[in-house]
Scaffold this motif. Structure first.
Motif, mmCIF file in Angstrom:
data_model
loop_
_atom_site.group_PDB
_atom_site.id
_atom_site.type_symbol
_atom_site.label_atom_id
_atom_site.label_comp_id
_atom_site.label_asym_id
_atom_site.label_seq_id
_atom_site.Cartn_x
_atom_site.Cartn_y
_atom_site.Cartn_z
ATOM 1 N N GLU A 431 26.493 34.916 38.748
ATOM 2 C CA GLU A 431 27.817 34.613 38.207
ATOM 3 C C GLU A 431 28.847 34.711 39.326
ATOM 4 O O GLU A 431 28.917 35.724 40.039
ATOM 5 C CB GLU A 431 28.159 35.583 37.081
ATOM 6 C CG GLU A 431 29.421 35.215 36.310
ATOM 7 C CD GLU A 431 29.630 36.134 35.113
ATOM 8 O OE1 GLU A 431 30.269 35.698 34.131
ATOM 9 O OE2 GLU A 431 29.139 37.281 35.135
ATOM 10 N N ALA A 435 34.184 33.167 37.647
ATOM 11 C CA ALA A 435 33.623 33.109 36.290
ATOM 12 C C ALA A 435 33.564 34.496 35.670
ATOM 13 O O ALA A 435 33.862 34.673 34.478
ATOM 14 C CB ALA A 435 32.234 32.481 36.332
ATOM 15 N N ARG A 439 35.591 35.777 32.313
ATOM 16 C CA ARG A 439 34.856 36.307 31.158
ATOM 17 C C ARG A 439 35.274 37.751 30.879
ATOM 18 O O ARG A 439 35.413 38.161 29.719
ATOM 19 C CB ARG A 439 33.358 36.231 31.411
ATOM 20 C CG ARG A 439 32.494 36.615 30.200
ATOM 21 C CD ARG A 439 31.028 36.282 30.448
ATOM 22 N NE ARG A 439 30.496 37.030 31.578
ATOM 23 C CZ ARG A 439 30.021 38.291 31.485
ATOM 24 N NH1 ARG A 439 30.017 38.902 30.306
ATOM 25 N NH2 ARG A 439 29.557 38.906 32.546
#
Length: 492
Positions: A431, A435, A439
């Motif tokens: 990840e 990102a 999140r």
């Protein structure tokens, strides 16, 4: 000196009533339609009368006729002694005494029940002298035997006609209509749940289901405390916590302080150091403990008890002047079945028996029985983790026996499962920083939005509607509140 040998107990019997029943059926076969479902051959004290009643029952089952003409050939086949016995009964009871039929029937059943009591008492006396087994096993056999006798005696309760049942219903409906009462059961003190269920109706088993840590014990205690305050005395069985711990939860909820501060009288600062709570707060804890004396709840914290043991206490409370309005069992997975089923080790059979016995107890005592149970892990494998009926652990019998099933769902708990020890979301492999940050911010915002909120999901509601009832959950105080109350409202 006189004879000091103990007197032998008299074997109960009522030969007159037994012969009167047989004479009534022989004189008029329609009498069997009235009593045939309540009398079996083993209820007769004499072997000869047991055989005669067996012939009468077989004749009625095979041909629908059980008068003298129908049974005479079978009686004659047993020999002259039986022929003479029947002749004497016919002479003594030449007609069917309809007015006395019910009284004779009750007398035969009562004598049989007394003999059964003597039998299980002798068996318990013999079993208690054996080297193997425990006193608990003997008591369980004794209680189980007594319950079977009681269940058999219940057949004397007359059936209710449709008309009588309708009139009783109309009396209740009219009383509610005149008073403007929309409730058909006991108020639990959570307004949204009361409106959805129309109260906890006497005679029904209500199931509260949740994953560990979701708050099923907290909801059970919330319902018990508020229901007792509103409706009257209740009984709570706790297989997980001692009575003192349960009351510590109630005090923590009332004062809006952590549970461990009530238990220890200490609080922990940000550096991990412990300090005594203030004298003012300690006075409030003591005052709250004293206030609990006004909440009519009795707590049974014996571990691993059977339904029979719990039922014995509940029946005793029901007979007392204060009565018994409801029962809460926390939780079904920690209860024990009867000795024979428990020894099998098969969880489905164990839970099935326990669930069925709790449902019967609700009907017998005419009270709502609130049963807590765990959900399996299947909901954790779904994107939407709200519980369903199929998630109930170990036995489908719980769902079948329940009048109502309430599942607990807290989105806050689901989000926290995605967080690491540092309180930040666990990073996925491969990840990117951007990102992950996006999140993490979204999860943090979601967590803040659902903090302290819960859903009480009515999954089954016999005779009513299902759906979601919003609620508030106080994590530190482990307590539920209605959304209309506010987070700082009184717990009880």
């Amino acid at each position: 000196m006189g004879n000091l040998e103990p007197l032998q107990p008299i074997t109960p019997s009522n030969s007159y009533a037994e012969r009167a029943l047989i004479g009534a059926v022989l004189a008029n076969g329609k009498a069997f339609d009235e009593i045939g479902s309540r009398i079996t051959a083993d209820m007769f004290s004499e072997e000869s009368l047991r055989k005669v009643w067996g012939i009468i029952s077989d004749a009625h089952r095979n041909s629908g006729s059980c008068g003298m003409e129908a049974v005479a050939p079978s009686i004659a086949a047993l020999g002259s002694d039986y022929t003479q016995l029947m002749a004497g009964i016919v002479v003594q009871f030449p007609v069917c005494e309809w007015a006395m039929l019910g009284r004779y029937c009750s007398a035969v059943r009562d004598s049989h029940a007394r003999r059964e009591i003597q039998r299980i008492a002798k068996l318990a006396e013999w079993e208690s002298g054996r080297a193997d087994g425990t006193a608990e096993d003997v008591l369980q056999q004794l209680v189980s035997g007594a319950e079977r006798i009681a269940d058999g005696m219940d057949a004397d309760r007359p059936a209710v006609s449709a008309g009588d049942a309708a009139m009783r219903l109309m009396q209740e409906t009219e009383a509610n209509w005149k008073s403007g009462n929309y409730m058909s059961g006991l108020r639990c003190g959570l307004e949204g749940l009361d409106i959805k269920l129309r109260g906890f109706r006497p005679g029904g088993m209500y199931v509260v289901a949740a994953r560990p840590g979701a708050g099923k014990s907290a909801l059970g205690l919330t319902l018990a405390t508020r229901m007792a305050k509103n409706e009257g005395r209740g009984l709570v069985w706790s297989g997980e916590m001692k009575a003192e711990e349960l009351m510590a939860r109630a005090i923590a909820a009332k004062l809006h302080i952590p549970f461990d501060e009530v238990i220890t009288g200490m609080w922990r600062d940000h550096n991990g150091d412990y300090h005594r709570i203030s004298a003012d707060k300690m006075d409030k804890v003591i005052k709250a403990a004293q206030d609990l004396r006004n909440i009519p709840v009795e707590i049974d914290d014996r571990e691993g008890i059977t339904v029979a043991q719990l039922a014995a206490r509940a029946r005793r409370m029901k007979r007392q002047s204060a009565g018994l309005k409801f029962l809460v069992a926390d939780y079904i997975g920690l209860m024990s079945a009867s000795a024979s089923v428990q020894r099998s080790g098969r969880r489905v059979e164990i839970v099935t028996e326990i669930s069925g016995d709790l449902a019967k107890l609700a009907r017998e005592l005419d009270i709502p029985v609130i049963v807590l149970t765990q959900l399996n892990r299947e909901n954790e494998k779904r994107d939407d983790r709200r519980p369903t009926l199929s998630d109930i652990r170990e036995s489908g019998a719980i769902e079948q026996d329940a009048r109502c099933v309430i599942g607990i769902y807290r989105e806050e708990m689901s989000i926290r499962l995605k967080m690491g020890p540092d309180g930040r979301p666990v990073r996925n492999s491969n990840e990117t920083d951007a990102a992950y940050m996006k999140r993490a911010d979204e999860l943090t915002a979601m967590l803040q939005d659902v903090r302290g909120k819960a859903e009480l999901i009515v999954l089954k509601n016999r005779g009513g509607t299902t759906g979601i009832v919003p609620a508030l959950y106080d994590g530190p105080g482990t307590w539920f509140r209605d959304v209309t109350e506010g987070e700082r409202s009184p717990a009880w």
